[in-house]
Design a protein around this motif. Sequence first.
Motif, PDB file in Angstrom:
ATOM      1  N   VAL A 102      31.124  49.588  30.864  1.00  9.55           N
ATOM      2  CA  VAL A 102      32.447  49.217  30.359  1.00  9.55           C
ATOM      3  C   VAL A 102      32.585  47.702  30.312  1.00  9.55           C
ATOM      4  N   ALA A 103      32.069  47.023  31.321  1.00 14.28           N
ATOM      5  CA  ALA A 103      32.129  45.565  31.351  1.00 14.28           C
ATOM      6  C   ALA A 103      31.319  44.960  30.202  1.00 14.28           C
ATOM      7  N   THR A 115      40.874  42.228  21.930  1.00 18.21           N
ATOM      8  CA  THR A 115      41.411  42.301  23.286  1.00 18.21           C
ATOM      9  C   THR A 115      41.031  43.638  23.899  1.00 18.21           C
ATOM     10  N   PRO A 116      40.339  43.646  25.038  1.00 16.69           N
ATOM     11  CA  PRO A 116      39.991  44.923  25.668  1.00 16.69           C
ATOM     12  C   PRO A 116      41.209  45.543  26.361  1.00 16.69           C
ATOM     13  N   VAL A 117      41.407  46.818  26.114  1.00 13.71           N
ATOM     14  CA  VAL A 117      42.373  47.612  26.882  1.00 13.71           C
ATOM     15  C   VAL A 117      41.521  48.503  27.789  1.00 13.71           C
ATOM     16  N   VAL A 118      41.363  48.077  29.022  1.00 12.76           N
ATOM     17  CA  VAL A 118      40.430  48.731  29.932  1.00 12.76           C
ATOM     18  C   VAL A 118      41.170  49.737  30.811  1.00 12.76           C
ATOM     19  N   CYS A 119      40.749  50.984  30.726  1.00 10.34           N
ATOM     20  CA  CYS A 119      41.372  52.050  31.513  1.00 10.34           C
ATOM     21  C   CYS A 119      40.782  52.064  32.918  1.00 10.34           C
ATOM     22  N   ILE A 120      41.652  52.086  33.899  1.00 12.08           N
ATOM     23  CA  ILE A 120      41.233  52.135  35.291  1.00 12.08           C
ATOM     24  C   ILE A 120      42.054  53.211  35.995  1.00 12.08           C
ATOM     25  N   GLY A 121      41.583  53.683  37.127  1.00 10.98           N
ATOM     26  CA  GLY A 121      42.358  54.672  37.876  1.00 10.98           C
ATOM     27  C   GLY A 121      41.510  55.438  38.858  1.00 10.98           C
ATOM     28  N   GLU A 122      42.171  55.926  39.904  1.00 12.79           N
ATOM     29  CA  GLU A 122      41.482  56.688  40.942  1.00 12.79           C
ATOM     30  C   GLU A 122      41.450  58.167  40.575  1.00 12.79           C
ATOM     31  N   LYS A 123      40.412  58.866  41.036  1.00 11.77           N
ATOM     32  CA  LYS A 123      40.222  60.264  40.657  1.00 11.77           C
ATOM     33  C   LYS A 123      41.139  61.220  41.409  1.00 11.77           C
ATOM     34  N   THR A 124      41.357  60.960  42.690  1.00 10.91           N
ATOM     35  CA  THR A 124      42.156  61.885  43.497  1.00 10.91           C
ATOM     36  C   THR A 124      43.340  61.163  44.110  1.00 10.91           C
ATOM     37  N   SER A 137      36.400  47.831  41.899  1.00 13.17           N
ATOM     38  CA  SER A 137      35.182  47.546  41.129  1.00 13.17           C
ATOM     39  C   SER A 137      35.430  47.669  39.628  1.00 13.17           C
ATOM     40  N   GLN A 138      36.342  48.550  39.237  1.00 10.25           N
ATOM     41  CA  GLN A 138      36.659  48.717  37.820  1.00 10.25           C
ATOM     42  C   GLN A 138      37.276  47.438  37.260  1.00 10.25           C
ATOM     43  N   LEU A 143      36.608  41.260  35.133  1.00  9.97           N
ATOM     44  CA  LEU A 143      36.954  39.853  35.354  1.00  9.97           C
ATOM     45  C   LEU A 143      35.715  38.967  35.386  1.00  9.97           C
ATOM     46  N   GLU A 144      34.581  39.545  35.761  1.00 11.66           N
ATOM     47  CA  GLU A 144      33.337  38.776  35.848  1.00 11.66           C
ATOM     48  C   GLU A 144      32.758  38.409  34.481  1.00 11.66           C
ATOM     49  N   VAL A 145      33.133  39.144  33.436  1.00 11.26           N
ATOM     50  CA  VAL A 145      32.484  38.924  32.140  1.00 11.26           C
ATOM     51  C   VAL A 145      33.362  38.199  31.127  1.00 11.26           C
ATOM     52  N   THR A 146      34.643  37.989  31.429  1.00  9.25           N
ATOM     53  CA  THR A 146      35.502  37.288  30.475  1.00  9.25           C
ATOM     54  C   THR A 146      36.658  36.607  31.186  1.00  9.25           C
ATOM     55  N   ASP A 147      37.073  35.486  30.610  1.00 11.37           N
ATOM     56  CA  ASP A 147      38.275  34.803  31.100  1.00 11.37           C
ATOM     57  C   ASP A 147      39.391  34.861  30.068  1.00 11.37           C
TER      58      ASP A 147
END
Length: 231
Positions: A102-103, A115-124, A137-138, A143-147
């Motif tokens: 994803v990164a 512009t990336p719309v990055v989906c994040i979320g916990e499973k349970t 980590s998501q 954040l490590e690959v773009t400012d």
Amino acid sequence: MYFDLSKTAQYIQDCAPLGPHALSHNVDIFVIPDFISLTAASTVLRLEAPTIRLGAQDCFWEDSGAYTGEVSPAVLKSIGCSIVELGHAERRRLFGETDEQVAKKAKAAVRNGLTPVVCIGEKTQGTPLEAVEECRSQIESILEVTDQEIIFAYEPVWAIGQPKPASAEYVVAVTKELRKLCGGRMVRFLYGGSAGPGTFDAMREGVDGLFLGRFAHDIGNFRRVIEEVGS
């Protein structure tokens, strides 16, 4: 894949009047149809609702090459897309997408002016602290690959498709902590997961907007959400 080609075309046409409506409320809106519909949707929005941003549901991490079946971010940009959704829970679950992949896609999107719309979320469902740790980590991998500007769509996986969204108290607690991970970076947080009219008001202390799914299939619901966020 809820709509066929003709239904998507009609939906884009029905969304067009929401462009000036959203602008008058100082709200940004976007639509993310299937790949086959993007070119036609781009034409309609460019002519009738240029303030509605067009997005794609995914892209590859290379601009060109021998990657049969993948979609180039450069091509998406050329047909009028300005955003691209990445890392949706279904992509992660059904196709095994990882934070690293994803990164890489987010980096490619930014490289092409998307512009990336990055989906994040916990499973349970657990505590807000547990959710933050699962999402860490998501977020950090992006954040490590773009400012550049990033939109994070926080979707607790356990809330997707349910009758009701996650509780506002829970979402606000999680997103406030996730925002801290971003420091002073240019990010926006949207809430998704059974989001609809009435969802944003209770969560406005933690999120900047909503990431709508099936509730936005009803244009009336979409309009009400715009007014709610704009208030």
